[in-house]
Scaffold this active site. Structure first.
Site, mmCIF file in Angstrom:
data_model
loop_
_atom_site.group_PDB
_atom_site.id
_atom_site.type_symbol
_atom_site.label_atom_id
_atom_site.label_comp_id
_atom_site.label_asym_id
_atom_site.label_seq_id
_atom_site.Cartn_x
_atom_site.Cartn_y
_atom_site.Cartn_z
ATOM 1 N N SER A 53 34.743 43.319 32.772
ATOM 2 C CA SER A 53 34.364 42.622 33.390
ATOM 3 C C SER A 53 34.604 42.635 34.704
ATOM 4 O O SER A 53 34.064 41.675 35.960
ATOM 5 C CB SER A 53 34.969 40.355 32.728
ATOM 6 O OG SER A 53 36.164 40.953 33.457
ATOM 7 N N THR A 77 38.368 42.593 27.169
ATOM 8 C CA THR A 77 39.697 42.703 26.823
ATOM 9 C C THR A 77 40.035 42.176 25.507
ATOM 10 O O THR A 77 40.785 42.589 23.983
ATOM 11 C CB THR A 77 41.451 42.412 27.480
ATOM 12 O OG1 THR A 77 41.524 43.638 28.786
ATOM 13 C CG2 THR A 77 42.468 43.213 27.159
#
Length: 344
Positions: free
Chosen positions: A74, A27
């Protein structure tokens, strides 16, 4: 231990510490077309040069070098990438002019990657991971300041010998203790019960305690040259839990099972029996808790010695999986398993 990063002990301003930034996406490198979007965006869309350009003042803290190791969300982290990242961190830290490493990472699996590196990095030099809860394009994006603070910590002499650190929202966490506890808040990361190691704000870095469990150079786990890790999976216990996942995973050749039990690691009766059967077949079974805090007492809510189980102590299930994979990869004998969860 309250000191300014400008007094970092690396000598005069003529020789700023060198910090290598390894980017993996997440992010913190996320992009959305609308600056008001904080939930719908593409993680890992921006490269490391773009992230660095958004952080003025980095060159006043350290001499920077950067590499794009991966560019993923992730949630898609793999064991293969863990091994690649560990190899790269070890290689970079072996360079005599490198003083520390910062890794940018997505928040979803940051705690797992951090603990894996905590056990496999072979250097006392600082390794600091950081992340963001808002994409880089968002109003009030938290990534730039988190990145600056991570570099400040990595450049600080008292960060050495602490294992892998996680720096987010002004706080410094130990990789073993930190967990993500919110789906949206910038204060998503906590170290339940144990607490933070310290904090960083502006030029000030304060470390108030040290990580005592074994890590990095004290760790017996070495993944150099490895290309895969043994199969270990995580299960949960709950009301009327099915035994089907245990039976299926054993049939699939799983080497270890971590079960997130209720309360003090207690297990639904039929599930406990299925796990005991798996243990008799040579599968390593680790009892953890799904509660998020506290520890699992050995021989407390289950007769571990009789059933062939291991207690994870206060290690949360997903980190217990990391330790179990490394123990299996190193062929740790059965009689050592409990002690591993007591010292790491």
């Amino acid at each position: 231990m309250k000191t300014s990063s400008s007094m970092s002990g690396h000598g005069s301003a003529l020789r700023l510490p060198q910090v290598v930034l390894l980017a993996t996406g997440g992010t913190i490198a996320g992009y959305a077309a609308d600056a008001g979007r904080t939930a719908t965006y593409q993680a890992g869309a921006l490269n490391i040069e773009t992230l660095l350009a958004a952080v003025p003042g980095l060159t006043d803290v350290a001499r920077m070098r950067s590499e794009q190791v991966a560019q993923i969300d992730s949630k898609d982290m793999t064991c293969a990438l863990w091994l690649t990242l560990a190899e790269r961190v070890n290689a970079v830290l072996a360079e005599p002019d490198v003083d520390g490493v910062v890794i940018t990472h997505g928040t979803d699996t940051l705690e797992e990657t951090a603990y894996f590196l905590h056990l496999t990095v072979k250097s006392n030099k600082p390794v600091v991971m950081t992340a963001a809860m808002r994409p880089a394009t968002a109003l009030s994006a938290d990534g730039p300041l988190n990145l600056l603070n991570a570099v400040r910590v990595a450049a600080h002499p008292e960060a050495a010998g602490q294992g892998v650190l996680v720096v987010v929202n002004h706080q410094i966490h130990c990789a073993r203790d930190v967990v993500k506890t919110s789906t949206y808040s910038v204060q998503a990361f906590q170290s339940p019960e144990i607490g933070v190691l310290g904090w960083v704000q502006d030029e000030w870095v304060e470390l108030q305690r040290r990580a005592l469990r074994r890590h990095t150079v004290q760790s017996e786990f070495d993944v150099a040259g490895r290309h895969a890790l043994p199969m270990v999976e995580v299960l949960s216990s709950y009301a009327n839990a099915s035994t089907v996942p245990v039976e299926a995973l054993v049939s699939a050749g799983v080497r270890g099972l971590v079960v997130a039990g209720t309360g003090n690691g207690s297990l639904y009766g039929p599930l406990q029996q299925a796990l005991a059967d798996a243990a008799r077949q040579g599968v390593r079974v680790v009892r953890a808790s799904r509660t998020g805090a506290g520890h699992v007492m050995r021989n407390g809510a289950a007769a571990d010695d009789t059933l062939g189980f291991v207690s994870a102590g206060n290690l949360q299930p997903y980190k217990a999986r990391v330790l179990a994979m490394l123990a299996l990869a190193h062929d740790m004998p059965t009689d050592r398993w409990q002690s591993l969860f007591e010292v790491y």
